[in-house]
Every structure is written in structure tokens, then in C-alpha cells.
Design a protein around this motif. Structure first.
Motif, PDB file in Angstrom:
ATOM      1  N   VAL A  58       0.863  -1.220   0.077  1.00 21.92           N
ATOM      2  CA  VAL A  58       0.048   0.121   0.284  1.00 21.92           C
ATOM      3  C   VAL A  58       1.092   1.129  -0.069  1.00 21.92           C
ATOM      4  O   VAL A  58       1.411   1.534   1.151  1.00 21.92           O
ATOM      5  CB  VAL A  58      -1.016  -0.026   1.345  1.00 21.92           C
ATOM      6  CG1 VAL A  58      -1.751   1.269   1.257  1.00 21.92           C
ATOM      7  CG2 VAL A  58      -1.868  -1.460   1.155  1.00 21.92           C
ATOM      8  N   PRO A  59       1.072   2.061  -1.212  1.00 21.95           N
ATOM      9  CA  PRO A  59       1.721   2.826  -1.303  1.00 21.95           C
ATOM     10  C   PRO A  59       1.157   4.280  -0.552  1.00 21.95           C
ATOM     11  O   PRO A  59      -0.037   4.490  -1.025  1.00 21.95           O
ATOM     12  CB  PRO A  59       2.245   3.059  -2.769  1.00 21.95           C
ATOM     13  CG  PRO A  59       1.117   2.373  -3.446  1.00 21.95           C
ATOM     14  CD  PRO A  59       0.534   1.444  -2.442  1.00 21.95           C
ATOM     15  N   LEU A  60       1.820   5.001   0.066  1.00 25.44           N
ATOM     16  CA  LEU A  60       1.270   6.187   0.931  1.00 25.44           C
ATOM     17  C   LEU A  60       2.196   7.247   0.728  1.00 25.44           C
ATOM     18  O   LEU A  60       3.735   7.278   0.992  1.00 25.44           O
ATOM     19  CB  LEU A  60       0.810   5.968   2.361  1.00 25.44           C
ATOM     20  CG  LEU A  60      -0.267   4.914   2.510  1.00 25.44           C
ATOM     21  CD1 LEU A  60      -0.395   4.602   4.115  1.00 25.44           C
ATOM     22  CD2 LEU A  60      -1.485   5.008   1.846  1.00 25.44           C
ATOM     23  N   VAL A  61       1.870   8.478   0.836  1.00 25.65           N
ATOM     24  CA  VAL A  61       2.422   9.599   1.192  1.00 25.65           C
ATOM     25  C   VAL A  61       2.550   9.948   2.645  1.00 25.65           C
ATOM     26  O   VAL A  61       1.125   9.960   3.210  1.00 25.65           O
ATOM     27  CB  VAL A  61       1.901  10.944   0.435  1.00 25.65           C
ATOM     28  CG1 VAL A  61       2.598  12.024   0.888  1.00 25.65           C
ATOM     29  CG2 VAL A  61       2.127  10.714  -0.933  1.00 25.65           C
ATOM     30  N   ARG A  62       3.560  10.106   3.327  1.00 32.55           N
ATOM     31  CA  ARG A  62       3.735  10.391   4.801  1.00 32.55           C
ATOM     32  C   ARG A  62       4.081  11.994   5.058  1.00 32.55           C
ATOM     33  O   ARG A  62       5.144  12.125   4.276  1.00 32.55           O
ATOM     34  CB  ARG A  62       4.682   9.460   5.347  1.00 32.55           C
ATOM     35  CG  ARG A  62       4.690   9.861   6.826  1.00 32.55           C
ATOM     36  CD  ARG A  62       5.577   8.881   7.499  1.00 32.55           C
ATOM     37  NE  ARG A  62       6.941   8.529   6.960  1.00 32.55           N
ATOM     38  CZ  ARG A  62       7.984   7.712   7.307  1.00 32.55           C
ATOM     39  NH1 ARG A  62       7.446   6.720   8.144  1.00 32.55           N
ATOM     40  NH2 ARG A  62       8.857   7.503   6.756  1.00 32.55           N
ATOM     41  N   ALA A  63       3.340  12.708   5.667  1.00 29.48           N
ATOM     42  CA  ALA A  63       3.550  14.240   6.014  1.00 29.48           C
ATOM     43  C   ALA A  63       3.569  14.260   7.593  1.00 29.48           C
ATOM     44  O   ALA A  63       2.658  14.089   8.128  1.00 29.48           O
ATOM     45  CB  ALA A  63       2.544  15.090   5.443  1.00 29.48           C
ATOM     46  N   PRO A  74       0.784  19.274  -0.735  1.00 25.26           N
ATOM     47  CA  PRO A  74       2.219  19.167  -1.345  1.00 25.26           C
ATOM     48  C   PRO A  74       3.236  20.044  -1.272  1.00 25.26           C
ATOM     49  O   PRO A  74       3.527  20.820  -2.208  1.00 25.26           O
ATOM     50  CB  PRO A  74       1.750  18.706  -2.876  1.00 25.26           C
ATOM     51  CG  PRO A  74       0.459  19.474  -3.047  1.00 25.26           C
ATOM     52  CD  PRO A  74      -0.335  19.527  -1.741  1.00 25.26           C
ATOM     53  N   VAL A  75       3.369  20.640  -0.019  1.00 28.02           N
ATOM     54  CA  VAL A  75       4.391  21.519   0.227  1.00 28.02           C
ATOM     55  C   VAL A  75       5.502  21.102   1.131  1.00 28.02           C
ATOM     56  O   VAL A  75       5.274  20.110   2.082  1.00 28.02           O
ATOM     57  CB  VAL A  75       3.800  22.908   0.705  1.00 28.02           C
ATOM     58  CG1 VAL A  75       2.656  23.440  -0.376  1.00 28.02           C
ATOM     59  CG2 VAL A  75       2.917  22.607   1.947  1.00 28.02           C
ATOM     60  N   ASP A  76       6.669  21.559   1.494  1.00 25.76           N
ATOM     61  CA  ASP A  76       7.661  21.527   2.402  1.00 25.76           C
ATOM     62  C   ASP A  76       7.429  22.420   3.567  1.00 25.76           C
ATOM     63  O   ASP A  76       8.080  22.120   4.432  1.00 25.76           O
ATOM     64  CB  ASP A  76       9.258  21.594   1.792  1.00 25.76           C
ATOM     65  CG  ASP A  76       9.336  20.449   0.603  1.00 25.76           C
ATOM     66  OD1 ASP A  76       8.762  19.277   1.073  1.00 25.76           O
ATOM     67  OD2 ASP A  76       9.805  20.670  -0.183  1.00 25.76           O
ATOM     68  N   ARG A  77       7.090  23.555   3.300  1.00 28.10           N
ATOM     69  CA  ARG A  77       6.640  24.291   4.332  1.00 28.10           C
ATOM     70  C   ARG A  77       5.308  25.270   4.231  1.00 28.10           C
ATOM     71  O   ARG A  77       5.006  25.589   3.203  1.00 28.10           O
ATOM     72  CB  ARG A  77       7.857  25.572   4.215  1.00 28.10           C
ATOM     73  CG  ARG A  77       7.659  26.556   5.502  1.00 28.10           C
ATOM     74  CD  ARG A  77       8.900  27.308   5.683  1.00 28.10           C
ATOM     75  NE  ARG A  77       8.765  28.506   6.670  1.00 28.10           N
ATOM     76  CZ  ARG A  77       8.858  28.032   7.955  1.00 28.10           C
ATOM     77  NH1 ARG A  77       9.312  26.910   8.388  1.00 28.10           N
ATOM     78  NH2 ARG A  77       9.034  29.032   8.961  1.00 28.10           N
ATOM     79  N   VAL A  78       4.585  25.225   5.397  1.00 25.31           N
ATOM     80  CA  VAL A  78       3.271  25.980   5.271  1.00 25.31           C
ATOM     81  C   VAL A  78       3.606  27.367   5.984  1.00 25.31           C
ATOM     82  O   VAL A  78       4.240  27.633   7.093  1.00 25.31           O
ATOM     83  CB  VAL A  78       2.193  25.278   6.324  1.00 25.31           C
ATOM     84  CG1 VAL A  78       1.049  26.049   6.562  1.00 25.31           C
ATOM     85  CG2 VAL A  78       2.015  23.856   5.665  1.00 25.31           C
ATOM     86  N   ILE A 123      -3.170   8.679   0.063  1.00 29.27           N
ATOM     87  CA  ILE A 123      -2.805   7.863  -1.009  1.00 29.27           C
ATOM     88  C   ILE A 123      -2.092   8.883  -1.811  1.00 29.27           C
ATOM     89  O   ILE A 123      -2.178  10.243  -1.970  1.00 29.27           O
ATOM     90  CB  ILE A 123      -3.739   7.220  -1.813  1.00 29.27           C
ATOM     91  CG1 ILE A 123      -4.799   8.379  -2.371  1.00 29.27           C
ATOM     92  CG2 ILE A 123      -4.595   6.248  -0.921  1.00 29.27           C
ATOM     93  CD1 ILE A 123      -6.110   7.836  -3.186  1.00 29.27           C
ATOM     94  N   PRO A 124      -1.028   8.534  -2.808  1.00 26.99           N
ATOM     95  CA  PRO A 124      -0.396   9.216  -3.644  1.00 26.99           C
ATOM     96  C   PRO A 124      -1.633  10.118  -4.655  1.00 26.99           C
ATOM     97  O   PRO A 124      -2.144   9.374  -5.343  1.00 26.99           O
ATOM     98  CB  PRO A 124       0.540   8.497  -4.466  1.00 26.99           C
ATOM     99  CG  PRO A 124       0.930   7.263  -3.503  1.00 26.99           C
ATOM    100  CD  PRO A 124      -0.476   7.019  -2.876  1.00 26.99           C
ATOM    101  N   ASP A 179       7.513  12.318   2.444  1.00 27.32           N
ATOM    102  CA  ASP A 179       7.940  11.311   1.714  1.00 27.32           C
ATOM    103  C   ASP A 179       6.835  10.228   1.346  1.00 27.32           C
ATOM    104  O   ASP A 179       5.868  10.102   2.018  1.00 27.32           O
ATOM    105  CB  ASP A 179       9.284  10.569   2.782  1.00 27.32           C
ATOM    106  CG  ASP A 179       8.743  10.037   4.070  1.00 27.32           C
ATOM    107  OD1 ASP A 179       7.450  10.208   4.248  1.00 27.32           O
ATOM    108  OD2 ASP A 179       9.621   9.529   4.711  1.00 27.32           O
ATOM    109  N   GLN A 180       7.567   9.190   0.716  1.00 28.71           N
ATOM    110  CA  GLN A 180       6.435   8.250   0.207  1.00 28.71           C
ATOM    111  C   GLN A 180       6.729   7.042   0.963  1.00 28.71           C
ATOM    112  O   GLN A 180       8.243   6.710   0.940  1.00 28.71           O
ATOM    113  CB  GLN A 180       6.515   8.097  -1.248  1.00 28.71           C
ATOM    114  CG  GLN A 180       5.840   9.483  -2.087  1.00 28.71           C
ATOM    115  CD  GLN A 180       5.251   8.894  -3.429  1.00 28.71           C
ATOM    116  OE1 GLN A 180       4.979   7.727  -3.488  1.00 28.71           O
ATOM    117  NE2 GLN A 180       4.881   9.597  -4.207  1.00 28.71           N
TER     118      GLN A 180
END
Length: 540
Positions: free
Chosen positions: A75-80, A112-116, A220-221, A283-284
Motif C-alpha cells: 500500500v503506497p502512501l504519502v507520509r507528512a 504538497p508543500v515542504d513548508r506551510v 494515497i499518492p 516522503d513516500q
């Protein structure tokens, strides 16, 4: 209507020596131990958990049911994960107020950002944040929320009304779920969302919000993730909301009352603004569902699924005793071990006519991600899946007279569970806490949305030792003190005999479906009936 003709009134004996309370307790003790590190997805705790589940399914005697002849489904996921300090300032009437992340608010992001970074965004109260044309309800009235932070109430407009209205009274609809609030406000174009936490309508305390909200988020991606997620999201304490409204010249309770009517329109919170900034590590990762299979003898292409989620919340902030591991014993090692025991006893007995799938799902606590992925990428045809029997949070406190299911599912499985309970001298209790919205908070919901008749079964409240009063007191104490907290742990006082009795009923339920040619059905009024009917030809 489906009928469990395969289960006589006296109820068949369970093979393999029956469901073993000793096995159930032993498995929970192991899975909820410190060694498994709270079973968080994509951690060493997952690796240990998946290895243990595969080993136990092998011992049970079932075959691999995963991808490519294996035991798992990737199960591929985006983790934040919020990384580093969170700076947040509320400004009202020219006076700034620094906000503590975890104390006053919980802030996070799946964008989908690295900084808020939010600079002096105006705050707007949007009531319950519902857009439901079929119910004649629109809380937005065309107001442009771009660049603004929406302050929204949890649950439905009916939750505190004296009479049921457009939203089924106190029984939560999907519009009452916090997940819906985030989704809808992304569609509305808001820059951010702050849900006002109140214990009764949320059905859990701030400690649960804090422990969940400070953990990594998963999704999910998505190539177009910005369409699905506001840059900023989170929760705020009720006390902070009351103070904010007062400083904006509004009465919080009066505005809540106004929000319970279809005439409600968004209202700016005076000159209040929110500024916030924090880094996000994205990261994924790949996590895993674990799947065992028992091939059917006559209709192997038709399937009954038993499921439960293996994940908990991993390692977090220490509690008062210094324990940092959220062990997830009741939620949901009890469901996992039930699936393991069901695999064992089914493998020990005659093969059923339909195939059985024993699915232990990942990332339920991250938004039903493992179940959602399975439903979107099924390992068996969903149109020929007869039922999903999901298992959650069985009681460690001994036997009950009753067994329950979550929510009002409007599905024939509820009547079938009632039938098998009565066949063993017990009874079925509808969900006593519809206002908690549990129907939308368990993995069966992902399958239901795909049309598969599905149910989540759990413990009843009518204890043999103490009755409903005792059962309710124990349940309330668990949700107040231990839900998603380190104290959800196995102890030597664990009494699994009631779990064994509940799992026996779930054996009866699944065995009856697996040896029947009939199909469970969604009933009139179910929002999933039409979805299922689209695949009717596949079941003829």
C-alpha cells in the motif's frame, strides 16, 4: 433477503476446538507489547507486526492471499510529518496571542508543500461546513473562502437539536465527520481549516486529538493533491473558540444555534487573523495489508472477507507514567487476533463453498487508507464479494449478553448477526452510540462505499457481571482515558472469554454466508444500495 439457512437454530460446533480465549489473550499480549512499538505504519513496528501476522496465518493453515502469490498487498502512501517548531499567532482587536501547538491547537498539513506559511489570514465561521444539496443544505452560500481560515464545528447540525431535522438527529452522517470537513473546505478553496473540538460531538477528548494530530499523516499518492487538501488544517480547543468569538463581538453558543438552521451563512470573526508557519517532512512510504486465503469448494470465485486493522499510533509523547508507546490493545489488537483465530478454526474444519479471505489492514488510524487501497485495488472481485465482516475493539472485561455492530448500516448483515446471536442464547444490540459516527470510522466503510455489504462488529454493553450500567461505565472510562493512549494495553487482568464468545458468533455469521448461495443485501435507505445494484449481473 439473505438467510443463514446453513446455521441451524442450535448453532453448529466450531472446528479446531473452538475459538480459544487463551489464544486471543496471548496474541494481544504479544502484539500490544513494547516490542512492537505501537504498530505504526512504515516503522520497525510494522516490520515486526507483518512478520508475526504472516507466521501466525501460516500456522493457522491458510494459504497466501496477497499479491503475486505472497502474503501481503503493498500500500503506497504519502507520509507528512510536521518537523520542528510550529509558530502560530492569533490576532484579534490588534492584540496578538501566541498559540501552543498541542495545547491550544493542533496544526498539520497534507498539502504538497515542504513548508506551510500563512500570514494574517482572516478567520470565517462556516457553521458545520456542510454542502448537501440532496438535504437542502448549504453552509457556504457562495462566500469566497480563498485566502481565509474556516472555523468549523464538528458533527452534524442535528447533533444538539431537540428534534431530528435534515441530518438524522444525533446519528452522525458522513457530513459530520472531520474528514468530510477537510475535504469540503478544500473544494471550497479555503486556505485553512480549524475544527472546534468539543468532547461530546467529537466522541473523544482533546488528548485523542492531540495524540492523533501530532502523529504523521498519510494519504494515497495524488498527482493533484492540492485539490484535495488545504495548505493548513487542524483543531482548536473549545475554550479558545469561545474566547475568539467573544473578542470578535459574537456569542459562540448563539452562533452554534444559528448554524443548526439551513438559513445559516458564513460570518467573519471580526478582524481576527491567524498566522502560522512550520516545516513539513514529506516522503513516500510503502506499508502493507496482510492477506490469508481459504479456497472455496464450489464457488471459489465468490468471497467472504474477515478484516481488522493492525495499526496503532506508535511512539508518541509520554503519559503521566512516562509511557510513550500507544500499544493499541483493545484498538485494535483484539480485532486482529480475532481474524487469526477465525483463520485457524476455518482451516481446521470442512472447506466452505465460498472462498474466505482473512485481511489484516494497515493505516486505518490514518483515514482507512489500507482498506481504501484494497477496495480500489481488490485482490478478489468486489462484485462477487458476498460480505465484509470487520472486527473492532472487542471487550477485555469478560462476557456480555449481547454483541453490537457499528452505526446503522441498513444492511441485512445486521439481522443475520442478530439471528446467530439468538441461536447461541445471546442477543444483538444496535449501536448504542450513533452520535459517535462509528459507521464512518471503521474499515468496513471503504468496502461499503464500493457497494460491498459490510459490517463492523464489536462488543456489546450488557455485561454478564454488572449489566449495561457496568458495561457503559467501562466503555466511557476507556474512551475518556485510554483511547489512542498508552494505557490501551494488555494487563494480567485481561479477560478474553467474552471475546471468544463474540468471535464464535462471527464464525457462525461468516460460515453461514460462505455456505449459502444467497447474497447479503443493502436495504432501502442505504446510500450504498445503488452502487451494489450496478454489478447485479455478475451475481446471477
Amino acid at each position: 433477503m439473505f438467510s443463514l439457512l446453513a446455521v441451524p437454530a442450535f448453532a453448529a460446533d466450531v472446528p479446531g476446538g473452538g475459538i480459544s480465549a487463551e489464544n486471543l489473550s496471548r496474541h494481544v499480549r504479544i502484539l500490544a507489547s513494547d516490542e512492537f512499538e505501537g504498530r505504526a505504519p512504515a516503522t520497525p513496528g510494522e516490520e515486526k507486526t507483518v512478520a508475526y501476522l504472516i507466521d501466525e496465518l501460516k500456522k493457522a493453515g491458510v494459504q497466501p492471499g496477497g499479491e503475486n502469490g505472497g502474503w501481503t498487498q503493498a500500500v503506497p502512501l504519502v507520509r507528512a510529518q510536521v518537523e520542528g517548531p510550529v509558530q502560530a499567532t492569533l490576532q484579534v482587536g490588534g492584540k496578538p496571542q501566541a498559540l501552543d501547538n498541542g495545547g491550544d491547537v493542533v496544526l498539520q498539513s497534507l498539502a504538497p508543500v515542504d513548508r506551510v506559511r500563512v500570514d494574517a489570514a482572516p478567520l470565517v465561521f462556516v457553521g458545520y461546513g456542510v454542502n448537501a444539496p440532496e438535504r437542502g443544505w448549504d453552509d457556504y452560500k457562495g462566500v469566497d473562502l480563498r485566502g481565509k481560515i474556516a472555523v468549523v464545528l464538528v458533527n452534524d447540525p442535528d447533533f444538539e437539536t431537540p428534534q431530528p431535522g435534515a441530518f438524522d438527529g444525533r446519528a452522525v452522517t458522513y457530513y459530520g465527520r472531520w474528514t468530510y470537513k477537510y475535504e469540503e473546505l478544500a473544494r471550497q478553496g479555503a486556505t485553512g481549516v480549524l475544527i472546534v473540538h468539543e468532547t461530546a460531538p467529537a466522541a473523544y477528548g482533546w488528548a485523542t486529538v492531540k495524540s492523533s494530530g501530532l502523529s504523521p499523516l498519510f494519504d494515497i499518492p495524488r498527482a493533484d493533491a492540492a485539490r484535495y487538501h488545504t495548505p493548513l488544517r487542524g483543531w482548536m480547543q473549545r475554550g479558545l473558540a469561545v474566547s475568539l468569538f467573544e473578542r470578535a463581538g459574537l456569542d459562540f453558543e448563539a452562533e452554534k444555534k444559528r448554524a443548526r438552521t439551513p438559513q445559516f451563512a458564513p460570518v467573519p470573526l471580526g478582524d481576527a487573523t491567524l498566522s502560522a508557519s512550520f516545516d513539513v517532512k514529506r516522503d513516500q512510504v510503502v506499508t502493507h495489508n496482510v492477506v490469508g486465503r481459504l479456497e472455496g469448494t464450489q464457488r471459489a470465485d465468490e468471497t467472504v472477507i474477515y478484516s481488522a486493522h493492525w495499526d496503532a499510533f506508535g511512539v508518541g509523547q509520554p503519559d503521566a507514567q512516562g509511557d510513550r508507546i500507544r500499544h493499541g490493545a483493545v484498538d485494535n489488537a483484539t480485532g486482529v487476533v480475532a481474524v487469526l483465530e477465525l483463520a485457524r478454526v476455518f482451516a481446521a474444519g470442512p472447506r466452505p463453498q465460498r472462498s474466505l479471505l482473512f485481511v489484516v489492514l494497515t493505516a486505518e488510524e490514518k483515514g482507512l487508507q489500507g482498506a481504501t487501497y484494497f477496495a480500489a485495488n481488490p485482490l478478489v472481485p468486489l462484485e462477487k464479494t458476498a460480505a465484509v465482516i470487520n472486527i473492532e475493539m472487542l471487550s477485555p472485561d469478560g462476557p456480555n449478553h449481547d454483541i453490537a455492530s457499528w452505526g446503522n448500516g441498513r444492511v441485512s448483515l445486521e439481522q443475520d448477526l442478530k439471528r446467530v446471536a439468538e441461536a447461541r442464547g445471546r442477543r444483538y444490540s444496535p449501536d448504542p452510540n450513533l452520535e459517535a459516527g462509528f459507521f464512518y470510522r471503521a474499515d468496513h466503510f471503504a468496502f461499503a462505499r464500493a457497494g460491498v455489504p459490510a459490517i463492523t462488529a464489536g462488543a456489546g454493553l450488557d455485561r454478564r457481571d454488572g449489566g449495561v450500567e457496568s458495561g457503559k461505565a467501562l466503555r466511557d472510562a476507556y474512551f475518556a482515558n485510554c483511547y489512542h493512549q498508552p494505557c490501551d494495553a494488555w494487563t494480567p487482568a485481561w479477560e478474553a472469554s467474552g471475546q471468544a464468545q463474540d468471535v464464535t458468533l462471527l464464525y457462525d455469521l461468516g460460515q453461514g454466508i460462505a455456505d449459502s448461495a444467497a447474497w447479503p443485501q443493502w436495504q432501502e435507505g442505504s446510500e450504498f444500495k445503488a452502487v451494489r445494484e450496478k454489478s447485479e449481473a455478475a451475481r446471477r
